[in-house]
Every structure is written in structure tokens, then in C-alpha cells.
Design a protein around this motif. Structure first.
Motif, mmCIF file in Angstrom:
data_model
loop_
_atom_site.group_PDB
_atom_site.id
_atom_site.type_symbol
_atom_site.label_atom_id
_atom_site.label_comp_id
_atom_site.label_asym_id
_atom_site.label_seq_id
_atom_site.Cartn_x
_atom_site.Cartn_y
_atom_site.Cartn_z
ATOM 1 N N ASP A 204 0.856 -0.965 0.148
ATOM 2 C CA ASP A 204 0.056 -0.032 -0.039
ATOM 3 C C ASP A 204 1.146 1.122 -0.195
ATOM 4 O OD1 ASP A 204 -1.625 2.196 0.642
ATOM 5 O OD2 ASP A 204 -3.044 0.970 1.996
ATOM 6 N N ILE A 205 0.868 2.049 -0.973
ATOM 7 C CA ILE A 205 1.859 2.879 -1.292
ATOM 8 C C ILE A 205 1.622 3.877 -0.093
ATOM 9 C CG2 ILE A 205 2.527 4.995 -2.833
ATOM 10 C CD1 ILE A 205 3.099 2.026 -3.889
ATOM 11 N N GLU A 206 0.419 4.230 0.207
ATOM 12 C CA GLU A 206 0.117 5.179 1.434
ATOM 13 C C GLU A 206 0.720 4.967 2.714
ATOM 14 O OE1 GLU A 206 -3.974 5.952 1.611
ATOM 15 O OE2 GLU A 206 -4.324 6.953 -0.258
ATOM 16 N N ALA A 215 12.753 4.685 -3.059
ATOM 17 C CA ALA A 215 13.624 3.827 -3.589
ATOM 18 C C ALA A 215 12.504 3.076 -4.907
ATOM 19 C CB ALA A 215 13.791 2.816 -2.655
ATOM 20 N N LEU A 216 11.502 2.644 -4.618
ATOM 21 C CA LEU A 216 10.591 2.187 -5.611
ATOM 22 C C LEU A 216 10.263 3.054 -6.744
ATOM 23 C CD1 LEU A 216 8.836 -0.297 -6.332
ATOM 24 C CD2 LEU A 216 6.958 0.771 -5.132
ATOM 25 N N ALA A 217 9.960 4.210 -6.620
ATOM 26 C CA ALA A 217 9.936 5.052 -7.706
ATOM 27 C C ALA A 217 11.299 5.424 -8.559
ATOM 28 C CB ALA A 217 9.595 6.464 -7.078
ATOM 29 N N GLU A 222 14.182 4.040 -13.345
ATOM 30 C CA GLU A 222 15.543 3.671 -14.017
ATOM 31 C C GLU A 222 15.025 2.485 -15.081
ATOM 32 O OE1 GLU A 222 17.759 1.947 -11.022
ATOM 33 O OE2 GLU A 222 18.444 3.990 -10.075
ATOM 34 N N ARG A 223 13.908 1.546 -14.904
ATOM 35 C CA ARG A 223 13.341 0.701 -15.732
ATOM 36 C C ARG A 223 12.731 1.615 -17.170
ATOM 37 N NH1 ARG A 223 14.370 -3.977 -17.782
ATOM 38 N NH2 ARG A 223 12.634 -5.051 -18.816
ATOM 39 N N GLY A 224 12.151 2.776 -16.804
ATOM 40 C CA GLY A 224 11.821 3.266 -17.978
ATOM 41 C C GLY A 224 13.034 3.980 -18.661
#
Length: 409
Positions: A204-206, A215-217, A222-224
Motif C-alpha cells: 500500500d503506497i500510502e 527507492a521504488l519510484a 530506471e526501468r523506464g
């Protein structure tokens, strides 16, 4: 700058409507689109991965955005029943992606769903049997484009604990570009031994810690970048969009101003890179909104100004594009890319003005002929009429005087 400022508010609102989502698991994914993409040539990097891609001459030219990692057919076309052991299943109905069960799993109800975090055991081989990759605990988010599409699609059809053999055509693997890590030459078909180990709901991002969200963003961004460098522009947009949703989600945990600034930095980079990918896809309105969203937060962002100018030029708004690029050049006077783009647009603008002037002359006639023509004398007509009226008045006066004299006599 008037042309940017007039669209800031509306552009930012459009972007928020298209990207905001509180839950990572509720994202609408590119793989749901059912489109098919072709591979394009690799693009060049500007020497670092923090703010890819560089200020390239984006837009125009051949049709863009088509990647090696093709999007799938709709879900209705994928098999829903458990396949018998040792029998090949044609996942897409084209013969280019097939799956065969080697060891059965725990049942159809244990299949993972898109948005879940899965972990698999993977061995990747070329068709000649050469092993190019082995990973006993490969983790990724299903459906996010974190791995090659062959894996993304095949794992969705696996049961927990199942071990399967997957054969993938190059277009669903590393395409005509190939890969440096793992080492796969271009246009290589692959065979993969896959075992599904775990499948858990995404966080749950919130409720994530600020550090976790940052870190997740960053990972999705980086994958983009990796997709962009390979020429997979549609998948790059998808990855940047997922990263944006993570940065924009509301938070139910405490977050410091420094952490908010870090999230904003990731957001701005994603928007800038998304605009570049959208230019490659020739999605000019979407690219314009992405640039405007950057400029809302950073009005002097040179890359956003450059790409905004590119969008305006491609939409035929050359004068506004020149003003925007001049502002970017004022911020970076030594930027050769902006110099070149401005020179090209200035020449185009001059040619347009010359063409317009020639058209007006053709419509209105040659003004030099009018100025050189001898005007008709107006005084001659005026003098003649005045003389006539005067003579008539004198004659009438004379007659009247004669009548008066005669009457007196």
C-alpha cells in the motif's frame, strides 16, 4: 514566458487527472492495451542515468514507440484452463510464445495477478542450449514491464509451485537490439525454465515509508530509462507513469520536507523523460502536458523548456517555439543543441513570413503599379462646374434686374 504560463494551470490539471492513483496495485497497465509494437534502433545516452534522455532532436521522422517487448493480446485470448503436463500451450495464438508444464502447481486459484510482487526461479537459454542467465530468486512486479514480456505473460498463467518451460520468439524477448546483461545477441529466440515461488500483493503506497517510496519510484524510473535506451518508448512511458503514481500518492506516514523534495526530484525527472518518450511516439499533446507539469515545479528547467519548444514547433507554432527556446538558451548559452534548434526554427520562420508576404501581394496586386500611376486631375472637373454655376447665376441676376427696371418705367 507567455506561451508557457498560459497553459501551466490547465496542463498540470490534465496530468494529475491522468496519473494520480493512491494504490500501486490499482494501476492501469500498458500490457492491458492489446497493441503490438515493433523494435526501433537504440538511442544514445548523454553520459549519465540520473536525467535520461538527453536533449535530442525528438519527434518527426518515422513512426515511433514500438518496442521489442510487445504488448499482449487481450486477456480473453489467453488460456484459462490448466494445461496438461508436457503439452505446449500457445499463449498468444501466434506460435511465438509457448509454455509447457514440467511440474504441476497448486491449482488455478493460486495463479498470480497483475500488480502482485512475484518471485521466480529462472534459467534462460539460447535455442542452441547455451545458458545466458540463471537467477534462483528473481523478483518483479507482474505486469509492470520490469522483465521481458515473455516472462510477464507466461508467469500470469502459472500456478504456485509450477515449473514450466517457455519458448519465446525474439520479439517477446530482447528483440533486434539484444542485451548486454544478460548477454543475448540481437534477434535471439529464447528458452526459459521458470518456477513460480511466491506471489504477494503489492505494498500500500500510502503506508510505505518515504524511503521505500523514493527507492521504488527510482527503480521504476530506471526501468523506464532502460526501455527508452532500447527504443521501447511506449514501455518507457508506462514505467515513468508508474513511478509518477508512486511519487504523487498521498502518505499516511510522517514525511519530512527533505523527503518530499526527493520525491519531487524523482517526479520531475520522470515527467521530463516521459515528455521525451512521448515526442518519440509523436504524442505531442501528451508531451506538452508533461513539459508544462515540469515547468509548474521548475520554471527554469532547461530540458522541459527545450522539449516544450519542440512540441510547439511540431504543432506549427513557430513564433512561440522560438520564444521558448530563446528562454532556454538564456539559461544555458553554450548549449549547442538549443542553438541548432533555434537556428533551424528562425530560418523556417523567415521563410514562412516571406511566403505570407508574397501571398498578400498576389491577392492585393502589385502596390508599385498603384504608386506610379498618374492620378486623374480632379481640379478640372471642379473648375468647370464652378464656372457653369457662376455663369448661370449672373444670367439670372441680369434678367431679374431688367424686369425690375422695366416695371419702374
Amino acid at each position: 514566458m507567455a506561451d508557457v504560463e498560459e497553459t501551466l494551470a490547465s496542463g498540470a490539471g490534465d496530468h494529475q487527472d491522468s496519473t494520480t492513483s493512491a494504490k500501486h496495485s490499482s494501476r492501469t497497465l500498458l500490457l492491458d492495451s492489446g497493441e503490438d509494437f515493433e523494435m526501433l534502433e537504440n538511442s544514445e545516452d548523454d553520459g549519465g542515468d540520473d536525467d535520461l534522455p538527453p536533449l535530442e532532436d525528438a519527434g518527426g521522422g518515422e513512426k515511433k514507440g514500438q518496442g521489442a517487448e510487445h504488448t499482449a493480446q487481450s486477456e480473453d485470448s489467453t488460456p484459462q484452463l490448466s494445461a496438461p503436463k508436457d503439452e505446449w500451450v500457445d499463449i498468444l495464438g501466434s506460435g511465438l510464445l509457448r509454455k509447457k508444464v514440467l511440474e504441476g502447481g497448486e491449482g488455478l486459484d493460486t495463479r498470480p495477478t497483475r500488480g502482485q510482487n512475484v518471485q521466480i526461479k529462472l534459467k534462460t537459454l539460447l535455442f542452441d542450449g547455451t545458458i545466458v542467465e540463471e537467477d534462483s530468486e528473481l523478483a518483479f512486479t507482474l505486469g509492470d514491464g520490469d522483465v521481458i514480456q515473455a516472462l510477464d505473460l507466461a508467469v500470469q498463467l502459472m500456478e504456485m509451485g509450477e515449473k514450466a518451460l517457455v519458448e519465446a520468439d525474439a520479439k517477446y524477448a530482447y528483440g533486434s537490439v539484444g542485451s548486454a546483461c544478460p548477454p543475448v545477441v540481437p534477434n535471439s529466440n529464447l528458452t526459459m525454465e521458470v518456477q513460480l515461488l511466491t506471489a504477494l500483493d503489492g505494498p500500500d503506497i500510502e503506508l510505505m515509508t518515504p524511503e521505500g517510496r523514493i527507492a521504488l519510484a527510482g527503480q521504476k524510473r530506471e526501468r523506464g530509462n532502460a526501455h527508452y535506451q532500447r527504443g521501447d518508448y511506449a514501455f518507457a512511458v508506462n514505467s515513468y507513469g508508474i513511478a509518477l503514481q508512486i511519487t504523487e500518492a498521498s502518505s499516511k506516514v510522517d514525511i519530512t520536507s527533505e523527503q518530499e523534495a526527493e520525491l519531487m526530484e524523482v517526479k520531475v525527472k520522470c515527467l521530463n523523460n516521459m515528455a521525451a518518450a512521448q515526442l518519440k511516439l509523436e504524442h505531442y499533446e501528451a508531451a506538452k502536458r508533461s513539459c508544462v507539469s515540469v515547468l509548474v515545479h521548475e520554471p527554469d528547467n532547461v530540458k522541459a523548456l527545450f522539449r516544450y519548444g519542440k512540441v510547439l514547433a511540431l504543432k506549427g507554432e513557430v513564433a512561440d517555439a522560438i520564444r521558448t527556446l530563446k528562454r532556454a538558451l538564456k539559461l544555458e548559452p553554450s548549449n549547442k543543441t538549443i542553438h541548432a534548434e533555434l537556428s533551424k526554427l528562425a530560418k523556417k520562420h523567415s521563410e514562412q513570413k516571406g511566403a505570407e508576404q508574397a501571398m498578400y501581394k498576389k491577392m492585393l496586386g502589385n502596390p508599385s503599379d498603384v504608386s506610379c500611376a498618374t492620378p486623374q486631375p480632379k481640379a478640372s472637373w471642379g473648375f468647370s462646374w464652378k464656372w457653369l454655376f457662376g455663369a448661370t447665376a449672373v444670367a439670372i441676376g441680369g434678367v431679374a434686374l431688367s424686369v425690375v427696371i422695366a416695371a419702374r418705367n
